[in-house]
Write an enzyme that holds these catalytic residues in place. Sequence first.
Site, PDB file in Angstrom:
ATOM      1  N   ASP A 121       0.854  -1.191   0.000  1.00  0.00           N
ATOM      2  CA  ASP A 121       0.000   0.000   0.000  1.00  0.00           C
ATOM      3  C   ASP A 121       0.895   1.248   0.000  1.00  0.00           C
ATOM      4  OD1 ASP A 121      -3.218   0.516   0.931  1.00  0.00           O
ATOM      5  OD2 ASP A 121      -1.824   2.199   1.071  1.00  0.00           O
ATOM      6  N   ILE A 122       0.517   2.235  -0.774  1.00  0.00           N
ATOM      7  CA  ILE A 122       1.314   3.457  -0.909  1.00  0.00           C
ATOM      8  C   ILE A 122       1.282   4.298   0.375  1.00  0.00           C
ATOM      9  CG2 ILE A 122      -0.453   5.067  -1.797  1.00  0.00           C
ATOM     10  CD1 ILE A 122       1.584   5.763  -4.048  1.00  0.00           C
ATOM     11  N   ASN A 164     -12.950  -2.955   2.412  1.00  0.00           N
ATOM     12  CA  ASN A 164     -13.870  -1.832   2.532  1.00  0.00           C
ATOM     13  C   ASN A 164     -14.845  -1.878   1.359  1.00  0.00           C
ATOM     14  OD1 ASN A 164     -12.475  -0.851   4.808  1.00  0.00           O
ATOM     15  ND2 ASN A 164     -10.975   0.174   3.500  1.00  0.00           N
ATOM     16  N   GLY A 202     -15.718   2.958   3.390  1.00  0.00           N
ATOM     17  CA  GLY A 202     -14.431   3.629   3.216  1.00  0.00           C
ATOM     18  C   GLY A 202     -13.687   3.209   1.967  1.00  0.00           C
ATOM     19  N   GLN A 203     -14.388   2.597   0.999  1.00  0.00           N
ATOM     20  CA  GLN A 203     -13.713   2.194  -0.245  1.00  0.00           C
ATOM     21  C   GLN A 203     -13.426   3.418  -1.106  1.00  0.00           C
ATOM     22  OE1 GLN A 203     -15.815  -0.797  -2.528  1.00  0.00           O
ATOM     23  NE2 GLN A 203     -14.085  -1.112  -3.923  1.00  0.00           N
ATOM     24  N   HIS A 207     -10.112  -5.235  -3.483  1.00  0.00           N
ATOM     25  CA  HIS A 207      -8.805  -5.459  -2.859  1.00  0.00           C
ATOM     26  C   HIS A 207      -8.980  -5.845  -1.405  1.00  0.00           C
ATOM     27  CE1 HIS A 207      -9.841  -1.162  -2.687  1.00  0.00           C
ATOM     28  NE2 HIS A 207      -9.246  -1.130  -1.508  1.00  0.00           N
TER      29      HIS A 207
HETATM   30  P1  5GP Z   1      -9.672   1.557   0.027  1.00  0.00           P
HETATM   31  O1  5GP Z   1      -9.780   2.885   0.710  1.00  0.00           O
HETATM   32  O2  5GP Z   1     -10.340   1.595  -1.328  1.00  0.00           O
HETATM   33  O3  5GP Z   1     -10.107   0.400   0.853  1.00  0.00           O
HETATM   34  O4  5GP Z   1      -8.134   1.293  -0.183  1.00  0.00           O
HETATM   35  C1  5GP Z   1      -7.400   1.816  -1.243  1.00  0.00           C
HETATM   36  C2  5GP Z   1      -5.954   1.728  -0.830  1.00  0.00           C
HETATM   37  O5  5GP Z   1      -5.138   1.912  -1.978  1.00  0.00           O
HETATM   38  C3  5GP Z   1      -5.530   2.778   0.184  1.00  0.00           C
HETATM   39  O6  5GP Z   1      -5.039   2.145   1.365  1.00  0.00           O
HETATM   40  C4  5GP Z   1      -4.462   3.591  -0.537  1.00  0.00           C
HETATM   41  O7  5GP Z   1      -3.402   3.987   0.295  1.00  0.00           O
HETATM   42  C5  5GP Z   1      -4.008   2.638  -1.626  1.00  0.00           C
HETATM   43  N1  5GP Z   1      -3.551   3.302  -2.831  1.00  0.00           N
HETATM   44  C6  5GP Z   1      -4.168   4.342  -3.468  1.00  0.00           C
HETATM   45  N2  5GP Z   1      -3.482   4.670  -4.583  1.00  0.00           N
HETATM   46  C7  5GP Z   1      -2.416   3.819  -4.640  1.00  0.00           C
HETATM   47  C8  5GP Z   1      -1.327   3.679  -5.562  1.00  0.00           C
HETATM   48  O8  5GP Z   1      -1.200   4.384  -6.565  1.00  0.00           O
HETATM   49  N3  5GP Z   1      -0.411   2.704  -5.288  1.00  0.00           N
HETATM   50  C9  5GP Z   1      -0.518   1.891  -4.195  1.00  0.00           C
HETATM   51  N4  5GP Z   1       0.449   0.970  -4.024  1.00  0.00           N
HETATM   52  N5  5GP Z   1      -1.533   1.993  -3.315  1.00  0.00           N
HETATM   53  C10 5GP Z   1      -2.460   2.948  -3.535  1.00  0.00           C
END
Ligand code: 5GP
Length: 113
Positions: free
Chosen positions: A30-31, A86, A92-93, A99
Amino acid sequence: MSDCLFCKIVEGKIPAKKIYEDEKSLAFRDINPQAPVHFLVIPKKHIPTLLEASEEPELIGYLAQVIKKVAAQEGLDGEGFRSVVNVKEQGGQTVYHLHFHVLGGRFMKWPPG
Ligand code: 5GP
Ligand code: ZN
């Protein structure tokens, strides 16, 4: 999906720190990590949310096997870890490509925020 961030990572159009890959799935860091170890496990196929994934139970089982394999690779299988999906706005998605978050290396709190 041309406008999907994680499809672009699958296609190699956006760089990511990949830690596992096979023909059906990908795991990458995760980034914005929320724990000492924080990676995402995704299907290569574009599936927007867990709701659509319920139509493909065999894929969910497959991703569970990948989570187990990569968690062990990352040293999380002994002490444990948290896996989170999420779903949509209130869940919180933010990225609409299914994923599984895998977080470990510290004790997790409950309930989550
Ligand atoms: P969500 O909020 O949809 O459950 O999670 C999305 C996740 O993707 C977040 O934890 C966010 O930090 C991660 N993320 C968003 N953009 C990128 C990216 O460009 N690269 C990586 N490796 N992770 C990302
Ligand atoms: Zn996608």
